[in-house]
Design an enzyme around this catalytic site. Structure first.
Site, mmCIF file in Angstrom:
data_model
loop_
_atom_site.group_PDB
_atom_site.id
_atom_site.type_symbol
_atom_site.label_atom_id
_atom_site.label_comp_id
_atom_site.label_asym_id
_atom_site.label_seq_id
_atom_site.Cartn_x
_atom_site.Cartn_y
_atom_site.Cartn_z
ATOM 1 C CD GLN A 141 43.740 38.221 35.548
ATOM 2 O OE1 GLN A 141 43.570 37.057 35.217
ATOM 3 N NE2 GLN A 141 43.299 38.698 36.702
ATOM 4 N NE ARG B 232 43.387 27.982 33.804
ATOM 5 C CZ ARG B 232 42.413 28.809 34.124
ATOM 6 N NH1 ARG B 232 42.160 29.105 35.388
ATOM 7 N NH2 ARG B 232 41.652 29.330 33.191
ATOM 8 C CG HIS C 288 41.916 33.986 31.358
ATOM 9 N ND1 HIS C 288 42.230 32.996 32.265
ATOM 10 C CD2 HIS C 288 41.262 34.924 32.078
ATOM 11 C CE1 HIS C 288 41.795 33.334 33.477
ATOM 12 N NE2 HIS C 288 41.198 34.504 33.396
ATOM 13 C CG ASN D 40 39.082 31.701 32.825
ATOM 14 O OD1 ASN D 40 39.262 30.824 33.671
ATOM 15 N ND2 ASN D 40 38.714 32.940 33.150
ATOM 16 C CD GLU D 41 35.813 32.595 35.897
ATOM 17 O OE1 GLU D 41 35.640 33.817 35.716
ATOM 18 O OE2 GLU D 41 36.099 32.120 37.005
ATOM 19 C CG ASN E 273 38.062 29.116 37.142
ATOM 20 O OD1 ASN E 273 38.797 28.137 37.098
ATOM 21 N ND2 ASN E 273 38.114 30.096 36.257
ATOM 22 C CE1 TYR F 5 39.320 33.287 42.978
ATOM 23 C CE2 TYR F 5 37.952 32.563 41.140
ATOM 24 C CZ TYR F 5 39.192 32.938 41.649
ATOM 25 O OH TYR F 5 40.287 32.948 40.832
ATOM 26 C CD GLU G 43 40.726 31.530 37.686
ATOM 27 O OE1 GLU G 43 40.092 32.323 38.414
ATOM 28 O OE2 GLU G 43 40.866 31.673 36.469
ATOM 29 C CD1 TRP H 20 43.296 34.660 41.263
ATOM 30 C CD2 TRP H 20 43.742 33.531 39.388
ATOM 31 N NE1 TRP H 20 43.501 35.574 40.268
ATOM 32 C CE2 TRP H 20 43.779 34.909 39.105
ATOM 33 C CE3 TRP H 20 44.015 32.618 38.349
ATOM 34 C CZ2 TRP H 20 44.069 35.411 37.828
ATOM 35 C CZ3 TRP H 20 44.281 33.114 37.101
ATOM 36 C CH2 TRP H 20 44.305 34.506 36.852
ATOM 37 C CD GLU I 11 40.534 40.098 39.907
ATOM 38 O OE1 GLU I 11 41.537 39.417 39.647
ATOM 39 O OE2 GLU I 11 39.391 39.701 39.671
ATOM 40 C CD1 TRP I 12 40.028 39.800 35.745
ATOM 41 C CD2 TRP I 12 40.589 40.456 33.690
ATOM 42 N NE1 TRP I 12 40.649 38.728 35.115
ATOM 43 C CE2 TRP I 12 40.994 39.108 33.851
ATOM 44 C CE3 TRP I 12 40.859 41.062 32.450
ATOM 45 C CZ2 TRP I 12 41.637 38.372 32.851
ATOM 46 C CZ3 TRP I 12 41.500 40.327 31.447
ATOM 47 C CH2 TRP I 12 41.873 39.017 31.657
HETATM 48 O O1 LGS Z 1 41.455 37.212 38.337
HETATM 49 C C1 LGS Z 1 40.341 36.507 38.100
HETATM 50 C C2 LGS Z 1 39.827 35.796 39.309
HETATM 51 C C3 LGS Z 1 39.646 36.574 40.582
HETATM 52 O O2 LGS Z 1 38.251 36.365 40.953
HETATM 53 C C4 LGS Z 1 40.495 35.471 36.976
HETATM 54 O O3 LGS Z 1 41.097 35.993 35.841
HETATM 55 C C5 LGS Z 1 39.130 34.976 36.591
HETATM 56 O O4 LGS Z 1 39.260 33.825 35.789
HETATM 57 C C6 LGS Z 1 38.162 34.711 37.749
HETATM 58 O O5 LGS Z 1 36.926 35.194 37.356
HETATM 59 N N1 LGS Z 1 38.486 35.368 38.997
HETATM 60 C C7 LGS Z 1 37.619 35.717 39.959
HETATM 61 N N2 LGS Z 1 36.373 35.425 39.912
HETATM 62 C C8 LGS Z 1 35.331 35.719 40.746
HETATM 63 C C9 LGS Z 1 34.299 36.496 40.024
HETATM 64 C C10 LGS Z 1 33.126 36.718 40.874
HETATM 65 C C11 LGS Z 1 32.441 37.967 40.526
HETATM 66 C C12 LGS Z 1 31.325 38.177 41.446
HETATM 67 C C13 LGS Z 1 30.921 39.621 41.482
HETATM 68 C C14 LGS Z 1 29.723 39.800 42.340
HETATM 69 C C15 LGS Z 1 29.346 41.236 42.476
#
Ligand code: LGS
Length: 481
Positions: free
Chosen positions: A22, A79, A125, A171-172, A314, A316, A384, A433, A440-441
């Site tokens: 990233q 991190r 990651h 990671n995740e 992590n 959110y 995160e 984070w 953002e992927w």
């Molecule tokens: O940037 C990523 C953050 C941002 O939101 C980070 O690399 C990851 O480790 C992490 O997964 N991150 C992130 N996660 C939330 C993902 C929730 C997806 C829910 C989608 C629902 C439609």
């Protein structure tokens, strides 16, 4: 108004998080091999909003400047992740180690330590070396990949462990398994239901990959425990996703069950074997039958030797869970649960942010922390937590650096941590984070999670107000040691 976060323990670990793909850029420099994310971004650019990590934040060349920011923000810890393919470009246990890659991460580590900042290193990651994917299917070959991951972990412990005392294996893993092999939204983009994918089997692959990730983690931890722990005296753990679910209809026992089931499919899938050395949750076995791989007696004995030190969370957001069929192709992986952002009465969960899936729900964060600590009993580090502000993706720099929404989000979530500590949880640290706005992927460069504004044309960094607020909160912590 006095904030609860003044009660944070005085030795609370504190800092910011990032991940290699990233932020680093420099993908063709220093002998780095390709990862599945390089391939994914370049093969069909529309799948990542035409974005890729070729340059990203150019951290590869600008890390000193980024670490100056960390110092300015008062961070005690940082991190970051190591790109496996910088260390072993072809990934495997018989492939050469790339000394230039080792040198790069040595520089990062030394530069952090020179500033008094503790490095926290994530080994994986999501950026599997492409060569391993090509050679044997990568995460789909449970036996092969765990041996290669163990070797990669050994190289990292040997070469960096004299200075790195805090390790996060994965990671995740949930995102890797589900987004990589069910929805196909993340690398390697396999899915039998996503029109943009040409291969994959959504009904079996996520579960195989899940087992490969669990066993890879276990191998790395068992190795650390056996050969490195007593000399390096570090800690090792894993970072798991942390979405929390409440029943959609508070009166309906089936929805209560659905919310628990949803969390078992999300967290228990990995946490039962990893933290309890136990089989997958019963509800998963019931729903998935023999599509869910078995653990052999040897696997269980390895899991038992792989006791780790902390639960990396992590977190959110939170949602409501309604029993019944979720939307294909996720029905199975979501535990046959429908996810909703409002309850039966139409009351929305939390407050909207700059991303449709992320709503700020600090009260549910507290519940989540308390639940996880009760279930797994390990000290928790929040590895995160953060958000983009409403409308931030469309703002010019001058507007974006003024981020009251993010300030409130951080404040509320730190307060929730204090409340969960009062509930009896052991919570030892927090990583916001992220240090910088970054890639953002598959959402590309749109969502901005950083406490530092990144101009993707000039690569100039500008601190947002939230960066310094965090410094203030943490300076005031005065809870018990
Ligand atoms: O940037 C990523 C953050 C941002 O939101 C980070 O690399 C990851 O480790 C992490 O997964 N991150 C992130 N996660 C939330 C993902 C929730 C997806 C829910 C989608 C629902 C439609």
């Amino acid at each position: 108004m006095a904030s609860a976060s003044a009660l944070l323990p005085r030795d609370f670990e504190w800092g910011f998080a990032t991940a290699a793909y990233q932020i680093e850029g420099g993908v063709n420099e220093g002998g780095r091999g390709k990862s599945i994310w390089d391939t994914f971004c370049h093969l069909e650019p529309s799948r990542t909003k035409n974005a890729n990590g070729d340059v990203a934040c150019d951290h590869y060349h600008r890390f000193e400047q980024d670490f100056d920011l960390l110092g300015q923000y008062g961070a005690g810890a940082y991190r970051f992740s190591i790109a496996w393919s910088r260390i072993i470009p072809l990934g495997g246990r018989n492939d050469p180690v790339n000394e230039e890659g080792i040198r790069f991460y040595n520089q990062l580590i030394d530069s952090l330590l020179a500033r008094g900042i503790t490095p926290w290193v994530t080994l994986y990651h999501w950026d599997l070396p492409q060569a391993l994917h090509d050679r044997y299917g990568g995460w789909l070959d449970v036996d092969e990949v765990q041996k290669d991951f163990e070797h990669y972990a050994r190289v990292c412990f040997e070469r960096f462990g004299d200075r790195v005392c805090n390790w996060i294996t994965l990671n995740e893993p949930w995102i890797q398994a589900v987004y990589g092999y069910a929805t196909g939204g993340n690398a390697p983009g396999r899915s039998s239901t996503n029109k943009q994918s040409t291969d994959g089997d959504t009904t079996t692959e996520p579960w195989i990959v899940g087992k490969a990730l669990i066993m890879s983690h276990a191998r790395a931890v068992a190795l650390y425990n056996k050969e490195f722990r007593h000399t390096q005296r570090g800690v090792i753990g894993v970072s798991l996703n942390g979405d929390y679910f409440e029943p959609w209809d508070a009166e309906d026992p089936q929805d209560a069950e659905a919310s628990e089931r949803r969390m078992e499919f999300h967290i228990g899938w990995f946490a039962n074997p990893i933290f309890l050395a136990k089989d997958y949750p019963t509800c998963m076995r019931k729903q998935l039958g023999d599509r869910l791989p078995e653990f052999t007696p040897d696997d269980f004995s390895l899991l038992a030797q792989a006791e780790c030190d902390f639960y990396g969370m992590n977190y959110y957001t939170a949602q409501f869970a309604k029993h019944g069929t979720g939307e294909a192709p996720l029905t199975d992986v979501l535990g046959n649960v429908e996810e909703l952002q409002h309850d039966k009465q139409g009351t929305p969960v939390g407050k909207e942010s700059g991303l449709h899936w992320l709503r700020s729900c600090p009260d549910l964060f507290r519940k989540h922390l308390t639940r996880i600590y009760k279930l797994y009993g390990k000290p928790i580090y929040i590895t995160e937590n953060g958000c983009p502000c409403p409308g931030e993706d469309k703002m010019v720099k001058e507007e974006a650096v003024n981020d009251p929404y993010r300030i409130q989000y951080f404040q509320d979530h730190l307060d929730a941590i204090c409340k969960s500590i009062e509930d009896g949880s052991v919570i030892k640290g927090y990583f916001a984070w992220s240090l910088l706005d970054n890639l953002e992927w598959s959402d590309g460069f749109g969502p901005r999670f950083g406490v530092t504004y990144t101009d993707y044309v000039t690569l100039e960094r500008t601190p947002k107000k939230s960066a310094l607020l965090l410094k203030d909160i943490i300076a005031k912590r005065q809870g018990p040691l």
